[in-house]
Design a protein around this motif. Structure first.
Motif, PDB file in Angstrom:
ATOM      1  N   ASN A  79       0.813  -1.211   0.000  1.00  0.00           N
ATOM      2  CA  ASN A  79       0.000   0.000   0.000  1.00  0.00           C
ATOM      3  C   ASN A  79       0.852   1.269   0.000  1.00  0.00           C
ATOM      4  O   ASN A  79       0.337   2.359   0.261  1.00  0.00           O
ATOM      5  CB  ASN A  79      -0.923   0.009   1.220  1.00  0.00           C
ATOM      6  CG  ASN A  79      -2.015  -1.031   1.125  1.00  0.00           C
ATOM      7  OD1 ASN A  79      -3.059  -0.806   0.516  1.00  0.00           O
ATOM      8  ND2 ASN A  79      -1.770  -2.199   1.709  1.00  0.00           N
ATOM      9  N   LEU A  80       2.166   1.114  -0.298  1.00  0.00           N
ATOM     10  CA  LEU A  80       3.089   2.244  -0.301  1.00  0.00           C
ATOM     11  C   LEU A  80       3.936   2.207  -1.564  1.00  0.00           C
ATOM     12  O   LEU A  80       4.135   1.136  -2.146  1.00  0.00           O
ATOM     13  CB  LEU A  80       4.012   2.182   0.926  1.00  0.00           C
ATOM     14  CG  LEU A  80       3.348   2.192   2.310  1.00  0.00           C
ATOM     15  CD1 LEU A  80       4.348   1.758   3.374  1.00  0.00           C
ATOM     16  CD2 LEU A  80       2.819   3.586   2.623  1.00  0.00           C
ATOM     17  N   ASN A  81       4.470   3.361  -1.964  1.00  0.00           N
ATOM     18  CA  ASN A  81       5.403   3.330  -3.087  1.00  0.00           C
ATOM     19  C   ASN A  81       6.770   2.863  -2.589  1.00  0.00           C
ATOM     20  O   ASN A  81       7.014   2.764  -1.388  1.00  0.00           O
ATOM     21  CB  ASN A  81       5.476   4.688  -3.800  1.00  0.00           C
ATOM     22  CG  ASN A  81       6.078   5.778  -2.952  1.00  0.00           C
ATOM     23  OD1 ASN A  81       7.128   5.602  -2.332  1.00  0.00           O
ATOM     24  ND2 ASN A  81       5.415   6.930  -2.903  1.00  0.00           N
ATOM     25  N   PHE A  82       7.673   2.598  -3.530  1.00  0.00           N
ATOM     26  CA  PHE A  82       8.917   1.907  -3.180  1.00  0.00           C
ATOM     27  C   PHE A  82       9.783   2.686  -2.196  1.00  0.00           C
ATOM     28  O   PHE A  82      10.380   2.089  -1.292  1.00  0.00           O
ATOM     29  CB  PHE A  82       9.706   1.589  -4.461  1.00  0.00           C
ATOM     30  CG  PHE A  82       9.132   0.453  -5.243  1.00  0.00           C
ATOM     31  CD1 PHE A  82       9.428  -0.858  -4.916  1.00  0.00           C
ATOM     32  CD2 PHE A  82       8.275   0.687  -6.311  1.00  0.00           C
ATOM     33  CE1 PHE A  82       8.898  -1.918  -5.630  1.00  0.00           C
ATOM     34  CE2 PHE A  82       7.733  -0.370  -7.030  1.00  0.00           C
ATOM     35  CZ  PHE A  82       8.038  -1.669  -6.688  1.00  0.00           C
ATOM     36  N   GLN A  83       9.892   3.995  -2.347  1.00  0.00           N
ATOM     37  CA  GLN A  83      10.706   4.763  -1.406  1.00  0.00           C
ATOM     38  C   GLN A  83      10.081   4.787  -0.016  1.00  0.00           C
ATOM     39  O   GLN A  83      10.786   4.786   0.990  1.00  0.00           O
ATOM     40  CB  GLN A  83      10.881   6.212  -1.915  1.00  0.00           C
ATOM     41  CG  GLN A  83      11.702   6.335  -3.196  1.00  0.00           C
ATOM     42  CD  GLN A  83      13.199   6.100  -2.977  1.00  0.00           C
ATOM     43  OE1 GLN A  83      13.612   5.407  -2.065  1.00  0.00           O
ATOM     44  NE2 GLN A  83      14.007   6.662  -3.865  1.00  0.00           N
ATOM     45  N   GLN A  84       8.751   4.787   0.051  1.00  0.00           N
ATOM     46  CA  GLN A  84       8.079   4.810   1.356  1.00  0.00           C
ATOM     47  C   GLN A  84       8.199   3.490   2.097  1.00  0.00           C
ATOM     48  O   GLN A  84       7.991   3.437   3.319  1.00  0.00           O
ATOM     49  CB  GLN A  84       6.596   5.155   1.168  1.00  0.00           C
ATOM     50  CG  GLN A  84       6.341   6.587   0.718  1.00  0.00           C
ATOM     51  CD  GLN A  84       4.869   6.828   0.387  1.00  0.00           C
ATOM     52  OE1 GLN A  84       4.151   5.907  -0.015  1.00  0.00           O
ATOM     53  NE2 GLN A  84       4.416   8.065   0.552  1.00  0.00           N
ATOM     54  N   ILE A  85       8.541   2.421   1.392  1.00  0.00           N
ATOM     55  CA  ILE A  85       8.641   1.098   2.025  1.00  0.00           C
ATOM     56  C   ILE A  85       9.898   0.992   2.892  1.00  0.00           C
ATOM     57  O   ILE A  85       9.907   0.248   3.891  1.00  0.00           O
ATOM     58  CB  ILE A  85       8.640  -0.013   0.945  1.00  0.00           C
ATOM     59  CG1 ILE A  85       7.283  -0.055   0.231  1.00  0.00           C
ATOM     60  CG2 ILE A  85       8.948  -1.382   1.547  1.00  0.00           C
ATOM     61  CD1 ILE A  85       7.247  -0.990  -0.960  1.00  0.00           C
ATOM     62  N   ILE A  86      10.942   1.738   2.565  1.00  0.00           N
ATOM     63  CA  ILE A  86      12.245   1.564   3.221  1.00  0.00           C
ATOM     64  C   ILE A  86      12.165   1.694   4.752  1.00  0.00           C
ATOM     65  O   ILE A  86      12.745   0.870   5.473  1.00  0.00           O
ATOM     66  CB  ILE A  86      13.289   2.528   2.614  1.00  0.00           C
ATOM     67  CG1 ILE A  86      13.579   2.109   1.176  1.00  0.00           C
ATOM     68  CG2 ILE A  86      14.586   2.529   3.427  1.00  0.00           C
ATOM     69  CD1 ILE A  86      14.497   3.034   0.422  1.00  0.00           C
ATOM     70  N   PRO A  87      11.457   2.674   5.324  1.00  0.00           N
ATOM     71  CA  PRO A  87      11.360   2.712   6.797  1.00  0.00           C
ATOM     72  C   PRO A  87      10.712   1.464   7.394  1.00  0.00           C
ATOM     73  O   PRO A  87      11.005   1.100   8.544  1.00  0.00           O
ATOM     74  CB  PRO A  87      10.508   3.963   7.063  1.00  0.00           C
ATOM     75  CG  PRO A  87      10.701   4.818   5.860  1.00  0.00           C
ATOM     76  CD  PRO A  87      10.847   3.869   4.717  1.00  0.00           C
ATOM     77  N   TYR A  88       9.851   0.807   6.639  1.00  0.00           N
ATOM     78  CA  TYR A  88       9.238  -0.429   7.129  1.00  0.00           C
ATOM     79  C   TYR A  88      10.228  -1.602   7.039  1.00  0.00           C
ATOM     80  O   TYR A  88      10.187  -2.516   7.866  1.00  0.00           O
ATOM     81  CB  TYR A  88       7.967  -0.740   6.329  1.00  0.00           C
ATOM     82  CG  TYR A  88       6.835   0.219   6.605  1.00  0.00           C
ATOM     83  CD1 TYR A  88       5.848  -0.083   7.536  1.00  0.00           C
ATOM     84  CD2 TYR A  88       6.768   1.449   5.961  1.00  0.00           C
ATOM     85  CE1 TYR A  88       4.815   0.800   7.813  1.00  0.00           C
ATOM     86  CE2 TYR A  88       5.741   2.343   6.221  1.00  0.00           C
ATOM     87  CZ  TYR A  88       4.773   2.018   7.154  1.00  0.00           C
ATOM     88  OH  TYR A  88       3.761   2.896   7.423  1.00  0.00           O
ATOM     89  N   VAL A  89      11.098  -1.562   6.026  1.00  0.00           N
ATOM     90  CA  VAL A  89      12.152  -2.583   5.923  1.00  0.00           C
ATOM     91  C   VAL A  89      13.048  -2.528   7.163  1.00  0.00           C
ATOM     92  O   VAL A  89      13.476  -3.565   7.685  1.00  0.00           O
ATOM     93  CB  VAL A  89      12.982  -2.368   4.635  1.00  0.00           C
ATOM     94  CG1 VAL A  89      14.176  -3.318   4.594  1.00  0.00           C
ATOM     95  CG2 VAL A  89      12.119  -2.565   3.400  1.00  0.00           C
ATOM     96  N   ASP A  90      13.331  -1.306   7.647  1.00  0.00           N
ATOM     97  CA  ASP A  90      14.155  -1.137   8.854  1.00  0.00           C
ATOM     98  C   ASP A  90      13.606  -1.931  10.024  1.00  0.00           C
ATOM     99  O   ASP A  90      14.369  -2.397  10.878  1.00  0.00           O
ATOM    100  CB  ASP A  90      14.193   0.340   9.260  1.00  0.00           C
ATOM    101  CG  ASP A  90      15.090   1.169   8.355  1.00  0.00           C
ATOM    102  OD1 ASP A  90      15.956   0.579   7.694  1.00  0.00           O
ATOM    103  OD2 ASP A  90      14.910   2.402   8.315  1.00  0.00           O
ATOM    104  N   ARG A  91      12.300  -2.067  10.091  1.00  0.00           N
ATOM    105  CA  ARG A  91      11.656  -2.638  11.268  1.00  0.00           C
ATOM    106  C   ARG A  91      11.533  -4.161  11.212  1.00  0.00           C
ATOM    107  O   ARG A  91      10.975  -4.759  12.134  1.00  0.00           O
ATOM    108  CB  ARG A  91      10.277  -1.983  11.458  1.00  0.00           C
ATOM    109  CG  ARG A  91      10.405  -0.563  11.968  1.00  0.00           C
ATOM    110  CD  ARG A  91       9.208   0.302  11.660  1.00  0.00           C
ATOM    111  NE  ARG A  91       9.326   1.608  12.294  1.00  0.00           N
ATOM    112  CZ  ARG A  91      10.078   2.618  11.835  1.00  0.00           C
ATOM    113  NH1 ARG A  91      10.778   2.451  10.719  1.00  0.00           N
ATOM    114  NH2 ARG A  91      10.121   3.768  12.464  1.00  0.00           N
TER     115      ARG A  91
END
Length: 406
Positions: A79-91
């Protein structure tokens, strides 16, 4: 006097009979019992529940129940674009957030066809900070493993040295653990002035500390007795269960994606791949898995030195350098299914993307998390062990539950 003698004779006979009944193995009756180990126990890292069938102090059967963190990474990502996903990858693996960002960003760049255009300075910075984060992750793994089996000092030492790394990573990103530093196409920002010198100071400081750690932990008689020949994972079983990282290499296979896939600038760097050799017990035991992590710390220091040499000579700081020059305003790959992977501190982290070519939001995202696959083998290597050894086995796998429950 006569009454006392009669009383003593009665007590002696009673004790003799009871001791015979107690020590006679043929008269002992065993009863299996189901125990729930966790999710509160420190060795289950807060959120893992193990359903353990025990016979006295021995584990007859074990069933791991996964999924108590409810992070839902994959559904967030859809539900996010690719750049917005990165903070979720951190978690996901919050102990190695930059390594996870590196894997994700490289996957999207390959999918877009721009991976070959990434500037060399960006690549060397990425590898430098990824190896810093690999060290920090291994520090937590080694330190908390000491706590799991009863040693406090290694944990305190590792947290002390990890703090130096966290301060360096906070300097470049503004965050201590969840960095959002590696972006698709580049970096959030170039290295601060003086960062290379501070990294060199840390390496000089830490090398003698790592030698002390080997003497304190790996060569310690008590540690060897608690970990050697415990939780032995044969190589064929490790491969069948899809394990990776130190868990797989501890069983004797030199499989490291930094070498196998040769991504980023790793093919240009000189480093070794430590494996389990059964020096203190059997190949693939808890001691081997821990020793692989300690040896990998040496290799990370070696890689960092080479990156720093490149960043201060051939790819020096330049005022015209823009780490965001290739960062696209909108990422809209062609319609395709794509998979990319990289070597995280805990093993192979892979990302599967499905795109439709019309939207900058992926239709499907699937994470191949190393902790999830490594944890799956726990049931096989824990049969017939003592409960105390089960704790040692869990700690030697080094799981982070943010990856297990995605």
């Amino acid at each position: 006097m006569e009454k006392r003698q009669i009383q003593y004779q009665f007590e002696d006979t009673h004790l003799k009979n009871s001791s015979e009944n107690f020590y006679d193995p043929s008269k002992l009756k065993t009863e299996e019992m189901v125990l729930n180990l966790g999710p509160h126990h420190p060795s289950t890292h807060g959120v893992l529940r193990l359903e353990v069938l025990t016979d006295g102090e021995y584990v007859v059967e074990l069933t791991p129940h996964l999924g108590y963190l409810h992070r839902c990474f994959e559904k967030h990502a859809e539900n996010l674009n690719f750049q917005q996903i990165i903070p979720y990858v951190d978690r996901m693996d919050y102990m190695a957030a930059i390594n996870s960002e590196h894997a994700f960003a490289m996957g999207v760049e390959k999918m877009m066809g721009i991976s070959e255009k990434i500037p060399k300075r960006v690549e060397y910075i990425r590898v430098l900070v990824a190896e810093l984060n690999r060290l920090a992750s291994h520090f937590v793994a080694i330190g908390t493993y000491g706590l799991d089996i009863g040693a406090t000092t290694p944990f305190l030492w590792m947290m002390r040295d990890r703090e130096h790394i966290l301060r360096l990573l906070e300097w470049i990103s503004g965050a201590r653990m969840l960095y959002n530093y590696i972006w698709v196409g580049g970096l959030y920002y170039d290295l601060p002035v003086g960062f290379e010198e501070r990294c060199t100071e840390f390496i000089t400081y830490f090398e003698p500390k790592l030698k002390e750690l080997k003497e304190l932990v790996m060569d310690n008689k008590i540690f060897i007795e608690r970990t050697a020949n415990v939780g032995v994972l044969p190589l064929d079983l490790a491969i069948d269960y899809g394990t990776s990282g130190p868990v797989l290499r501890g069983s004797g296979l030199a499989h490291d994606l930094r070498r196998v896939d040769g991504y980023s600038v790793y093919p240009e760097l000189d480093f070794n791949i430590p494996i389990g050799e059964g020096k203190m017990g059997t190949v693939g035991d808890c001691w081997d898995r821990t020793n692989v992590r300690v040896e990998e710390c040496w290799e990370s220091l070696k890689i960092m030195k080479q990156c720093l040499a490149q960043l201060t000579t051939d790819h020096k700081r330049d005022r015209t350098f823009d780490p965001q020059a290739l960062v696209p305003k909108k990422i809209r790959p062609k319609a395709m299914d794509f998979y990319s992977r990289a070597e995280n501190p805990k093993g192979e982290l892979g990302f599967f993307f499905r795109t439709n070519g019309k939207s900058d939001i992926p239709e499907r995202v699937k994470a191949r998390a190393c902790s999830f696959c490594n944890l799956s083998v726990l049931e096989e290597i824990s049969k017939g062990v003592l409960l105390s050894d089960l704790i040692a086995i869990i700690g030697s796998i080094d799981v982070v539950m943010g990856e297990v429950d995605r």
